[in-house]
Design a protein around this motif. Sequence first.
Motif, PDB file in Angstrom:
ATOM      1  N   GLN A 576      -2.143   4.243  -0.862  1.00  0.00           N
ATOM      2  CA  GLN A 576      -0.689   4.246  -0.705  1.00  0.00           C
ATOM      3  C   GLN A 576      -0.292   3.607   0.627  1.00  0.00           C
ATOM      4  O   GLN A 576       0.717   2.903   0.705  1.00  0.00           O
ATOM      5  CB  GLN A 576      -0.159   5.675  -0.797  1.00  0.00           C
ATOM      6  N   LYS A 579      -0.960  -0.302   0.287  1.00  0.00           N
ATOM      7  CA  LYS A 579      -0.007  -0.979  -0.597  1.00  0.00           C
ATOM      8  C   LYS A 579       1.445  -0.644  -0.268  1.00  0.00           C
ATOM      9  O   LYS A 579       2.357  -1.166  -0.913  1.00  0.00           O
ATOM     10  CB  LYS A 579      -0.305  -0.601  -2.046  1.00  0.00           C
ATOM     11  N   CYS A 580       1.639   0.233   0.728  1.00  0.00           N
ATOM     12  CA  CYS A 580       2.994   0.678   1.107  1.00  0.00           C
ATOM     13  C   CYS A 580       3.726   1.253  -0.102  1.00  0.00           C
ATOM     14  O   CYS A 580       4.902   0.940  -0.365  1.00  0.00           O
ATOM     15  CB  CYS A 580       3.794  -0.459   1.722  1.00  0.00           C
ATOM     16  N   GLU A 581       3.036   2.104  -0.848  1.00  0.00           N
ATOM     17  CA  GLU A 581       3.611   2.730  -2.038  1.00  0.00           C
ATOM     18  C   GLU A 581       4.140   4.116  -1.704  1.00  0.00           C
ATOM     19  O   GLU A 581       3.712   4.755  -0.751  1.00  0.00           O
ATOM     20  CB  GLU A 581       2.555   2.835  -3.145  1.00  0.00           C
ATOM     21  N   LYS A 582       5.046   4.590  -2.539  1.00  0.00           N
ATOM     22  CA  LYS A 582       5.635   5.914  -2.350  1.00  0.00           C
ATOM     23  C   LYS A 582       4.582   6.969  -2.625  1.00  0.00           C
ATOM     24  O   LYS A 582       3.810   6.883  -3.570  1.00  0.00           O
ATOM     25  CB  LYS A 582       6.827   6.100  -3.282  1.00  0.00           C
ATOM     26  N   ASP A 588       5.785   4.324   1.874  1.00  0.00           N
ATOM     27  CA  ASP A 588       6.644   3.331   1.249  1.00  0.00           C
ATOM     28  C   ASP A 588       7.689   2.780   2.215  1.00  0.00           C
ATOM     29  O   ASP A 588       8.375   1.802   1.901  1.00  0.00           O
ATOM     30  CB  ASP A 588       7.343   3.924   0.025  1.00  0.00           C
ATOM     31  N   LYS A 591       7.624  -1.162   5.045  1.00  0.00           N
ATOM     32  CA  LYS A 591       7.905  -2.501   4.555  1.00  0.00           C
ATOM     33  C   LYS A 591       9.288  -2.935   5.022  1.00  0.00           C
ATOM     34  O   LYS A 591      10.206  -2.133   5.140  1.00  0.00           O
ATOM     35  CB  LYS A 591       7.843  -2.556   3.015  1.00  0.00           C
TER      36      LYS A 591
END
Length: 672
Positions: A576, A579-582, A588, A591
């Motif tokens: 996470q 990938k800068c995911e929530k 998240d 970015k």
Amino acid sequence: MRKSVKKFAIVFLALVMVLAVFAGCGGDFSSKPLDGYSSSGEVTSNGGFVVQKGEWIYFINGSEEYTADNTFNKVQKGSLMRIKESDLAAGNYDKTDVVVPLLMVSQDYTSGLYIYGDYVYYATPTSTKNKDGKVENSYLDFKRSKLDGSSTMRDYYFRISDNTTVYRYVEVEGTVYCLYVDSGEKEIHSYNTATNENTVLAAGYESYVFDASDVTNPNVYYTMPVEKKVGYKKGSTNQEKYKQVYTVNAATTKSPYEIDLAADYTDKDSGEVMEYVNLGTLVFDGIGKLDTPTVFNVDGNDGASDKGYTYSLIKYENGGLYYTRTDATASGSSVGDGGALYYIADGDVKAADWNAVKGNDSDKNVQLAANTTTAGASSMFYIEEGAHYYMYVKDNAIVRVKVGDSSNAFAEETVYVAYNATGATLLYRDGNYVYYSTSGTNGNALNRVIYNGDPEDYNAMLAGEDVIKPAKYLDVDYNSSWYKPEIVSGFVFFANASTYGYNYVYVFKNPETNAALEEINDKLEKVNDVFEDIAVKFSDISNAAKYYYYTGDNATIYTEDYKDEYKEDALVIYEQFVKCEKGVYATDELKDGDKAFNVETYFYNRIGVMKEDDVDARDEALKSALLVKEADEDESTGWKTWQYVALWVPVGVVVLAAAIVVPIVIVRKKRR
């Protein structure tokens, strides 16, 4: 000093001159010319570790030790490199070339690279060996190379034994000179690179100042003692209490005064003519009314003060000399302490009608302060719209003073432009900002603040965006024992002294406003907050995320050595972050639109070439500190190393050791 005492020095100097002449016969190191060089283009930022000419930016590739191997073509770190301005702007930081594969490693960090015409001039440690086979790398060779990298002097213009020697390459009417100071002999020299002549401009000086605001200025100010009676041995017991101030240009070859020393300056004991070398022009003569003029007092003592004066040179910048003047008979303090601070412009002391005695009390001298308590050598002086200003650090604040006149105690306006500047050192002004350093982790942190705002703009009691506040540059930790950061072509260049910077040169685009700088700082703080939050439950994977931040490498953690050492739920958190995911944490938020700022290269980048040994060392250091590796097995038993440790080390000690070897590399207190 007597001529007889000087004989050895003269012979040695002659030998140096002969060697310098033969240096031209030694040929050059030749290389294939680099593509794209043009002889046209303006030179900016001369004299530091970064110089621009036209579309090319030349820089020293990191801070290297002077004891490193300085064999031509074997030098990478500490060599001279270049990058095209357009590539720098486009972020093509790997498009660099080595121009001079020699060490740019002088220990005078007030002076560095100089570009004149198609050549770069510099000092480099000698690679010559002594009779015992030891490289004499504490000696400096002064050389030049072509900017297209095609030729470099195989020998040198001249060589000196002290690698901390203060020097400047300057140009006068198309000829390049090297001004340098022999502090042991108390001599100021000028070396003519066109004729190979080494001229002693002054011998026996007491103090000197080069131009601090323009290192290419060929002029220097210095003080000289005056003998009480000519015809007697030199020494402090035969020196007047008053002093003289001189200035001299690098191109000077003859004294402007006709002094018959043979008739008037002879040792009564030996009959030898005493040597006095001084090619400077007299600026201030501190002789008093009751002092008997000598051959050195070219303007006599008409119009002199009663007691005479001594001088302390504070700085040479802004087109003039900053100095203190005290009564020659004053006691209880050293020269300069308690003395009033003055400024005199170059143009005034070089005027045809200038009188060095009457000039002491001339109205051309601008009194700036009653003493040097705040307006001293560490202060920053400048002139704007005809008014004199200076800034200084006091009680962890940066203070700006506008100088008035004697009717208002010289300080017309005093403004505190920055607070909480603990341990600050003023560096330079650029645009509307003053840059200053504070203590960093391994070196110095870099900060700036607008210095020329209106007094009400700094009112800390007010709230809102209009209040001027200082800003710190990210987590920049620059090498405090090397050159200070420089701003060239809108980029900040600095030697990265952080744990994994290895003192190579890094760059980043200089934000135009402090608001823009704070925006970048906030992004880095978000990254550090995520590290801190993850570490509460997943310390190992927080460190792995830091590994990705420094390297951008997402493959190593999944190799055989590491992949089985992380739990599946921890790897989910790691992905996470990458990938800068929530997720559970604010990954998240790392970015800016489609651009992630979870890597160091978003904030600043290394340019130039990194030595292979440093590449390997950095890689191993990052892995060792931030990634958990599967323990090695003993081939004879199949047991892992930690199992042996557990047999004989108390459990508490093992836990403590584990806490030590997993460091928190980036630690920032979260802002609540």
